[in-house]
Scaffold this motif. Structure first.
Motif, PDB file in Angstrom:
ATOM      1  N   GLU A 132       0.809  -1.222   0.000  1.00  0.00           N
ATOM      2  CA  GLU A 132       0.000   0.000   0.000  1.00  0.00           C
ATOM      3  C   GLU A 132       0.846   1.278   0.000  1.00  0.00           C
ATOM      4  O   GLU A 132       0.345   2.362  -0.292  1.00  0.00           O
ATOM      5  CB  GLU A 132      -0.930   0.005   1.205  1.00  0.00           C
ATOM      6  CG  GLU A 132      -0.208  -0.110   2.532  1.00  0.00           C
ATOM      7  CD  GLU A 132      -1.154  -0.390   3.682  1.00  0.00           C
ATOM      8  OE1 GLU A 132      -0.676  -0.461   4.821  1.00  0.00           O
ATOM      9  OE2 GLU A 132      -2.350  -0.561   3.438  1.00  0.00           O
ATOM     10  N   LYS A 133       2.136   1.149   0.310  1.00  0.00           N
ATOM     11  CA  LYS A 133       3.030   2.309   0.266  1.00  0.00           C
ATOM     12  C   LYS A 133       3.760   2.432  -1.065  1.00  0.00           C
ATOM     13  O   LYS A 133       4.588   3.318  -1.238  1.00  0.00           O
ATOM     14  CB  LYS A 133       4.030   2.233   1.416  1.00  0.00           C
ATOM     15  CG  LYS A 133       3.380   2.309   2.790  1.00  0.00           C
ATOM     16  CD  LYS A 133       4.414   2.338   3.898  1.00  0.00           C
ATOM     17  CE  LYS A 133       3.736   2.457   5.269  1.00  0.00           C
ATOM     18  NZ  LYS A 133       4.723   2.517   6.370  1.00  0.00           N
TER      19      LYS A 133
ATOM     20  N   ARG B  28      10.577  -2.982   8.114  1.00  0.00           N
ATOM     21  CA  ARG B  28       9.129  -3.099   8.235  1.00  0.00           C
ATOM     22  C   ARG B  28       8.748  -4.466   8.785  1.00  0.00           C
ATOM     23  O   ARG B  28       9.150  -5.494   8.255  1.00  0.00           O
ATOM     24  CB  ARG B  28       8.469  -2.887   6.869  1.00  0.00           C
ATOM     25  CG  ARG B  28       6.958  -2.935   6.896  1.00  0.00           C
ATOM     26  CD  ARG B  28       6.393  -2.530   5.553  1.00  0.00           C
ATOM     27  NE  ARG B  28       6.808  -1.180   5.216  1.00  0.00           N
ATOM     28  CZ  ARG B  28       6.617  -0.633   4.032  1.00  0.00           C
ATOM     29  NH1 ARG B  28       6.025  -1.305   3.079  1.00  0.00           N
ATOM     30  NH2 ARG B  28       7.019   0.599   3.779  1.00  0.00           N
TER      31      ARG B  28
ATOM     32  N   THR C 271       1.212  -5.485   5.487  1.00  0.00           N
ATOM     33  CA  THR C 271       0.434  -4.463   4.806  1.00  0.00           C
ATOM     34  C   THR C 271      -0.366  -5.099   3.686  1.00  0.00           C
ATOM     35  O   THR C 271      -0.175  -6.250   3.332  1.00  0.00           O
ATOM     36  CB  THR C 271       1.365  -3.380   4.222  1.00  0.00           C
ATOM     37  OG1 THR C 271       2.269  -4.008   3.304  1.00  0.00           O
ATOM     38  CG2 THR C 271       2.158  -2.694   5.320  1.00  0.00           C
TER      39      THR C 271
END
Length: 350
Positions: free
Chosen positions: A88-89, A201, A205
């Motif tokens: 999503e990033k 991370r 996500t």
């Protein structure tokens, strides 16, 4: 003993039994011991993997199941092959799907100016140390999987590990620019700094995944094999060993006669009678004579369909259609008549 595929060839062994449909698709019914040789089973195993993990039906299996050896348990859910996704990033990630949910594998991405590391949620809380330990085990002779994707920037390379396999992914134009062993060594030299940086991370996500699916002759051969298995189960070993089936046997075993038997899947016809009455995502195959041809229709997940002319007879040997139904979600298999009786609520009275 004789194998329905290899006949009386010398050296055949019969220690295992063969499922009518692959166990990985949820079938419970097996052919009697001595009908399919271990050597045939060994030949079929890689073709089965292509069908269930890389063909069009692999998406359905990753979305709905079943998992390993037909299990419905979430911990044994079927997984897609690892592929390149976009989170999503907007970052490129290495991911797989299980029961409709995408999961990232532990991997690092080397960009033009920095490293980014993504750790598998399922490996928490020691994912970082586990990943570093695995990377340290990579050697000159270690095998790995290469992935290419146009979603990856030409300035990026991704390296990851999942279930015993190492992966390297890059843009197609950079085929000869990256070497996995070198990438791992350089990353490990900076690993302490990377793991302590803010670009690590750990959360899962949302990911858009780009599967690379393909239909190959091996997929079509596997479908013909399922149909011949069902033929021997429904009509008997003597029938399936008739010489009229020799050409389709040669197709299954060696890839001969592709012009006759190689078939691409199509969407099942909504008007198909069997399709209307069987469970929604079930697998099934049905057989019948079209003039002098014995034809099999295989349907997987109630959607993808293959129609294969299995044999030609001078005189039709059968006159009634028959079918085999694999209701994998309820872990039940049926012959056509048994299913119709249960469908109509008559099985208890018979």
């Amino acid at each position: 003993m004789s194998c329905i595929y290899y006949g009386n060839q010398e050296g055949l062994t019969y220690n295992k039994r063969e499922h009518v449909f692959p166990a990985s698709l949820g079938c419970k019914t097996m052919l009697p011991k001595g009908w399919v040789s271990d050597q045939a089973n060994e030949l079929f195993s890689p073709m089965e993997e292509i069908l269930t993990r890389r063909s069009l039906i692999s998406t359905e299996r990753a979305l709905f199941g079943p998992g390993k050896r037909g299990s419905l348990a979430p911990q044994k859910a079927a997984q897609s092959d690892v592929c390149v996704g976009v989170d999503e990033k907007g970052d490129r990630v290495l991911s797989y799907m299980a029961l409709g949910t995408p999961y990232n594998i532990s991997h690092f991405c080397r960009g033009a100016k920095q490293y980014r590391i993504c750790l598998a949620v399922k490996d928490m809380p020691d994912a970082a140390s586990k990943f570093i330990s695995i990377l340290n085990q990579f050697g000159e002779q270690t095998k790995y999987v290469t992935l290419t994707s146009k979603d990856i920037s030409p300035d990026e390379v991704l390296v990851g590990y999942h279930k015993g396999k190492y992966y390297i992914a890059f843009h197609p134009s950079k085929k000869d620019c990256y070497h996995i062993e070198k990438e791992i060594k350089v990353f490990l030299s900076y690993s302490d700094a990377v793991l302590n940086a803010k670009n690590m991370r750990e959360e899962q996500t949302h990911v858009k995944m780009g599967f690379q699916l393909q239909e190959t002759p091996e997929t079509s051969r596997m479908c013909a094999k399922i149909l011949l298995n069902a033929t021997v189960y429904l009509y008997g070993k003597e029938f399936a060993e008739r010489p009229e089936f020799d050409e389709v046997r040669a197709w299954i075993l060696h890839g001969n006669h592709s012009e006759k038997f190689c078939r691409l899947p199509s969407a099942v016809e909504e008007a198909e009678v069997l399709h209307k009455i069987v469970p929604e995502k079930s697998h099934w195959c049905q057989f019948g004579m079209i003039q002098n041809q014995f034809v099999g229709v295989l349907c997987l997940y109630g959607f993808w369909q293959w129609v294969v002319p299995l044999a030609y007879f001078d005189e039709p040997p059968i006159h009634e259609p028959n079918a085999f139904i694999c209701d994998w979600e309820n872990q039940k298999d049926y012959k056509l008549l048994d299913y119709i009786l249960e469908y109509q609520g008559l099985s208890a009275k018979v």
